[in-house]
Design a protein around this motif. Structure first.
Motif, PDB file in Angstrom:
ATOM      1  N   ILE A  84      57.196  15.723  25.131  1.00 41.23           N
ATOM      2  CA  ILE A  84      56.124  16.417  24.609  1.00 41.23           C
ATOM      3  C   ILE A  84      55.289  17.443  25.351  1.00 41.23           C
ATOM      4  O   ILE A  84      54.897  18.686  25.098  1.00 41.23           O
ATOM      5  N   TRP A  99      60.120  12.028  16.116  1.00 40.84           N
ATOM      6  CA  TRP A  99      58.902  12.096  16.723  1.00 40.84           C
ATOM      7  C   TRP A  99      58.020  12.039  15.190  1.00 40.84           C
ATOM      8  O   TRP A  99      58.375  13.031  14.273  1.00 40.84           O
ATOM      9  N   ARG A 101      55.108  12.738  12.245  1.00 38.59           N
ATOM     10  CA  ARG A 101      54.128  13.765  12.026  1.00 38.59           C
ATOM     11  C   ARG A 101      52.561  13.072  11.999  1.00 38.59           C
ATOM     12  O   ARG A 101      52.441  12.219  10.924  1.00 38.59           O
ATOM     13  N   THR A 102      51.984  12.992  12.880  1.00 40.83           N
ATOM     14  CA  THR A 102      50.571  12.422  12.847  1.00 40.83           C
ATOM     15  C   THR A 102      49.639  13.508  13.078  1.00 40.83           C
ATOM     16  O   THR A 102      49.730  14.626  13.970  1.00 40.83           O
ATOM     17  N   LYS A 104      47.017  13.026  15.395  1.00 36.24           N
ATOM     18  CA  LYS A 104      46.637  13.045  16.351  1.00 36.24           C
ATOM     19  C   LYS A 104      47.671  14.006  17.273  1.00 36.24           C
ATOM     20  O   LYS A 104      47.245  14.672  18.176  1.00 36.24           O
ATOM     21  N   ARG A 105      49.083  13.855  17.009  1.00 35.60           N
ATOM     22  CA  ARG A 105      49.855  14.551  17.673  1.00 35.60           C
ATOM     23  C   ARG A 105      49.602  16.143  17.427  1.00 35.60           C
ATOM     24  O   ARG A 105      49.910  17.067  18.601  1.00 35.60           O
ATOM     25  N   MET A 111      54.018  20.651  14.234  1.00 34.41           N
ATOM     26  CA  MET A 111      55.131  19.948  13.905  1.00 34.41           C
ATOM     27  C   MET A 111      55.952  20.713  12.449  1.00 34.41           C
ATOM     28  O   MET A 111      55.281  21.076  11.706  1.00 34.41           O
ATOM     29  N   ILE A 223      58.863  18.541  17.032  1.00 34.29           N
ATOM     30  CA  ILE A 223      57.769  19.310  17.696  1.00 34.29           C
ATOM     31  C   ILE A 223      58.070  20.631  17.972  1.00 34.29           C
ATOM     32  O   ILE A 223      59.075  20.926  18.745  1.00 34.29           O
ATOM     33  N   LYS A 226      52.384  24.834  20.129  1.00 33.68           N
ATOM     34  CA  LYS A 226      51.312  25.202  19.145  1.00 33.68           C
ATOM     35  C   LYS A 226      51.099  26.442  18.692  1.00 33.68           C
ATOM     36  O   LYS A 226      50.931  27.245  19.709  1.00 33.68           O
TER      37      LYS A 226
END
Length: 271
Positions: A84, A99, A101-102, A104-105, A111, A223, A226
């Motif tokens: 990550i 991974w 999907r949250t 926080k992440r 994602m 992931i 961003k």
């Protein structure tokens, strides 16, 4: 004749490359132009690393997305936590390895659309398949799992927490607990490939509103960097196609998973 066959093969490859090139109407932004850098760690069957690169369910998903966008795949083999960070730091375009999907992440990375579910499994010698079957029994699970809080509220002192799935499995096999809640995917794969969970039946939990993970399992995804909208769109388009043509469900069933693991539903994030 051999020369003719060889020429035909070369022409076929050339035609295939031309088709890919013709379909690449939108350029996908990546760390290195023309390449998709994939950060991977060893977590079979989703991400399998070796000296020659990587393989596995997640890898095949991103590899197909790369091919559809005329990108060459480059693999970085790292420790789990470093995968990550490689995306966050701009060294890699994507990270694979089942991974979830949250929310926080998603604050640090983006994602993809959901690839498959990461559901709660029920592990027992008698084939228990519901949260209701936990009542009155000695139950175990692993610290940090999504369902721990709800099970503590439901079971109180009858719930025992373990630091690792290995410690949990040892007590379950020895009969020190009656039943366990653990990750379905990893359990099924270890039982099939590493002779784990001897004498234990592993099933998907029936839905029970008292434990939300049994009603809506966490969704896994790929992931990626961003805010990279072009890469996100390419991944999502490919994942949708792989669901529609059955590629993902076939890959999951090939390693022994219930086909329901591919039934992701609408995209959602774990809080």
């Amino acid at each position: 004749m051999k020369r003719l066959l060889a020429l035909t093969a070369v022409m076929t490859v050339a035609q295939t490359i031309s088709v890919f090139a013709a379909n690449c109407t939108a350029e996908v932004q990546t760390v290195e132009k023309g390449k998709l850098t994939v950060a991977a760690y060893d977590y079979p069957p989703f991400s399998v690393t070796s000296g020659n690169g990587a393989s596995g369910i997640d890898f095949d998903i991103v590899k197909r997305a790369a091919e559809e966008n005329c990108l060459e795949v480059v693999t970085l083999t790292l420790d789990p936590a470093a995968t990550i960070q490689a995306v966050v730091s701009g060294k890699s375009d994507v990270a694979i390895g089942s991974w979830n999907r949250t929310e926080k992440r998603a604050q640090a990375v983006s994602m993809s659309a959901p690839t498959y579910l990461d559901p709660m499994g029920i592990f027992s010698k008698d084939g228990s398949d519901s949260v209701e079957s936990f009542i009155g029994k000695k139950v175990g699970t692993v610290q940090g799992y999504l369902w721990v809080g709800e099970l503590q509220k439901l079971l109180g002192p009858d719930l025992k927490l373990y630091p690792t799935p290995v410690a949990l499995a040892q007590d379950l096999e020895a009969g020190r607990i009656d039943v366990a809640a653990d990750g379905y995917n990893s359990g099924v794969y270890l039982q099939k490939t590493a002779d784990g969970y001897k004498g234990i039946k592993i099933v998907l939990s029936k839905p029970d509103e008292r434990v939300q993970a049994s009603v809506q399992a966490a969704q896994a995804g790929i992931i990626y960097t961003k805010g990279n909208e072009s890469l996100g769109a390419a991944l999502d388009k490919s994942i949708k196609a792989q669901h529609e043509d059955g590629s993902i469900v076939k890959a999951l069933e090939a390693v022994g998973f219930d086909k329901k693991v591919a039934d992701v539903g609408e995209p959602r994030m774990v809080k």
